[in-house]
Design a protein around this motif. Structure first.
Motif, PDB file in Angstrom:
ATOM      1  N   VAL A 133      36.742 -23.526  32.768  1.00  0.00           N
ATOM      2  CA  VAL A 133      36.722 -22.072  32.871  1.00  0.00           C
ATOM      3  C   VAL A 133      36.088 -21.713  34.206  1.00  0.00           C
ATOM      4  O   VAL A 133      34.949 -22.103  34.484  1.00  0.00           O
ATOM      5  N   CYS A 134      36.844 -21.013  35.041  1.00  0.00           N
ATOM      6  CA  CYS A 134      36.286 -20.602  36.328  1.00  0.00           C
ATOM      7  C   CYS A 134      35.257 -19.500  36.108  1.00  0.00           C
ATOM      8  O   CYS A 134      35.529 -18.511  35.434  1.00  0.00           O
ATOM      9  N   MET A 135      34.076 -19.700  36.683  1.00  0.00           N
ATOM     10  CA  MET A 135      33.015 -18.698  36.579  1.00  0.00           C
ATOM     11  C   MET A 135      32.657 -18.165  37.963  1.00  0.00           C
ATOM     12  O   MET A 135      31.545 -17.703  38.199  1.00  0.00           O
ATOM     13  N   GLY A 136      33.616 -18.250  38.883  1.00  0.00           N
ATOM     14  CA  GLY A 136      33.422 -17.646  40.197  1.00  0.00           C
ATOM     15  C   GLY A 136      33.345 -16.128  40.047  1.00  0.00           C
ATOM     16  O   GLY A 136      33.589 -15.580  38.967  1.00  0.00           O
ATOM     17  N   THR A 137      33.018 -15.457  41.133  1.00  0.00           N
ATOM     18  CA  THR A 137      32.757 -14.016  41.064  1.00  0.00           C
ATOM     19  C   THR A 137      33.929 -13.230  40.493  1.00  0.00           C
ATOM     20  O   THR A 137      33.764 -12.426  39.569  1.00  0.00           O
ATOM     21  N   SER A 138      35.138 -13.463  41.005  1.00  0.00           N
ATOM     22  CA  SER A 138      36.303 -12.695  40.534  1.00  0.00           C
ATOM     23  C   SER A 138      36.544 -12.927  39.048  1.00  0.00           C
ATOM     24  O   SER A 138      36.800 -11.987  38.291  1.00  0.00           O
TER      25      SER A 138
END
Ligand code: FES
Length: 156
Positions: A82-87
């Motif tokens: 699961v991407c937890m980058g800003t976007s």
């Protein structure tokens, strides 16, 4: 979690045979191949890699523990990132994590009892226009809506 895995020597031999014996420079590449085959780096596999490439075992271990992409513990057949980058965070990645907790019964960093899924959180994967993004077995699942992640996982 089941950690009592014995190494499948046939599969390991196939991986080792892709790399020349004694080719120490291939250490990272060979470890990547082992991880692709087994989804983690079994202890016996690291020993076999060090022996095959003729590098000190401590060097093989230090590389295996240095890179975050390597795992020394067994992981599920499907790695769900699961991407937890800003976007992705802004567009609901935390809800996706909660949906996975509810659907699979595991938190990030954990593996289901049946060894089918491991959930991980990662930083930006460079697909911000598709946020929130989940990657399962290297397939991108874009625009994951609340409550939809389990169905999207089943579809791939
Ligand atoms: S922040 Fe998730 S893809 Fe960039």
């Amino acid at each position: 979690m089941n950690t009592a895995h014995s190494l499948d020597n046939t599969r390991m031999s196939v991986v080792l045979d892709k790399h020349e014996k004694g080719a120490a420079a291939a250490l990272v590449h060979l470890l990547q191949d082992v991880q692709s085959e087994f989804n983690y780096l079994p202890k016996d596999a690291i020993i076999a890699v060090a022996d095959h490439l003729n590098v000190p075992l401590c060097k093989a271990y230090s590389v295996a523990t240095f890179y975050k992409t390597f795992s020394l513990t067994p992981r599920g057949e499907t790695i769900v990132k699961v991407c937890m980058g800003t976007s992705c965070h802004i567009r609901g990645a935390s809800v996706v994590v909660e949906d996975l907790k509810a659907g699979l019964g595991i938190a990030p960093g954990e593996t289901t009892e049946d060894m089918k899924y491991t959930v991980e959180v990662v930083n930006c994967v460079g697909a911000c226009a598709l946020a929130p993004v989940v990657i399962a077995d290297d397939k991108y699942i874009p625009n994951v809506k609340p409550g939809a992640v389990m169905k999207r996982l089943e579809d791939i």
